[in-house]
Design an enzyme around this catalytic site. Sequence first.
Site, PDB file in Angstrom:
ATOM      1  N   ARG A  97     -49.888 -26.021 -46.847  1.00 35.06           N
ATOM      2  CA  ARG A  97     -51.307 -25.632 -47.009  1.00 35.06           C
ATOM      3  C   ARG A  97     -51.439 -24.119 -47.058  1.00 35.06           C
ATOM      4  NH1 ARG A  97     -53.557 -29.957 -42.842  1.00 35.06           N
ATOM      5  NH2 ARG A  97     -53.947 -31.636 -44.317  1.00 35.06           N
ATOM      6  N   HIS A 123     -48.115 -28.796 -34.856  1.00 34.47           N
ATOM      7  CA  HIS A 123     -48.987 -29.303 -35.921  1.00 34.47           C
ATOM      8  C   HIS A 123     -50.370 -29.618 -35.357  1.00 34.47           C
ATOM      9  CE1 HIS A 123     -50.561 -31.678 -39.208  1.00 34.47           C
ATOM     10  NE2 HIS A 123     -50.654 -32.735 -38.416  1.00 34.47           N
TER      11      HIS A 123
END
Length: 308
Positions: A150, A174
């Site tokens: 991303r 994460h």
Amino acid sequence: MRKLGIIGLGNVGALLANLLVARQIVDELVLIDTNSDLAVGLQNDLLDGMSALAVQPTIKVQDYAALKDADAVVLAIGNAELLKEQRFAELTDVGKMMRQIAPQIKQSGFSGVLLNLANPNEAATAYLQYLTELPRPKVIGLGTVLDTARLHRAIADQVHVAPSAVTGFVYGQHDGEAVPIWSTFRINGQPLEKPVMGQKIDPHQSEIQAKLNGWYAIKGQGQDVSGMALWTMRILQAVLSDEQVSFPVALYQPQYQSYLSFAAQLGRQGVGNYTLLPLRPLEEDQLKVAAQNIQDQLNILLELPTED
Ligand SMILES: NC(=O)c1ccc[n+]([C@@H]2O[C@H](COP(=O)([O-])OP(=O)(O)OC[C@H]3O[C@@H](n4cnc5c(N)ncnc54)[C@H](O)[C@@H]3O)[C@@H](O)[C@H]2O)c1
């Protein structure tokens, strides 16, 4: 012969099974879910479509024993509904599911690479290794692979290059204490400080944009499974073809004495050489915070009452 297993056939597991079959990167696929109708349904749906393909894998369902000689098994269990409450709401549910699954994986004699997708990813992966007693290099999680992808895209968009022109890693946790290791980021080999076509990168703006892009996926669809499934395929290909390419997966990092998202070379052995890049003192401090958060979540899992 490329043999893979998927345990958990919800949004993520079913999409992954479809991609593996359609991209013809598997010869034998084992599908397992507590919901037998779901497993049999997916098997039949795939078999109906497979006659359109040149390579047709065999598909077995609900058979833990068949995992014995699998190259890799993906754990895509979880409870997507809970994610609507908050991002780490799945912790104890995932822990209980792993307790039920791990003895069956152990009993099968599986010795390949176990790739966990369930969240909270790093703590759940650590717990999975603890329960299965597989060697640490063989038990990994998707970690910050998607967070890294991303960020590459957000940086690339700022200066109109392809996301693949951007390299560098996000480490840590994460969906939690994710730590972009800015010193490792490059665009076509150039550090971020160097303008691209006269345009300077704003790293923090790209960090915000990367998070926003993930949020758009969830807001619009209620889930963000496509990116995850495609990157899972990428990791599986690295394992199957013994690529020895670095990805920031959830792995045991001895320096932090914890599972953590950190880059290492992946291949058939699972984790190979760690990618040891010089970190700035602030980055090291942030990683210590991430490791502590992960340890706190792992402690909750380790203390789950046995009767559950
Ligand atoms: N890392 C990422 O970017 C990312 C993105 C999306 C989802 N996820 C995670 O992936 C996991 C799966 O997400 P999902 O949307 O597919 O969830 P889901 O709820 O759609 O599917 C979970 C499946 O697991 C099955 N299951 C539950 N317990 C089981 C057991 N003991 N044995 C076998 N199967 C069992 C359920 O029956 C269900 O089919 C979740 O933990 C989610 O948080 C991660």
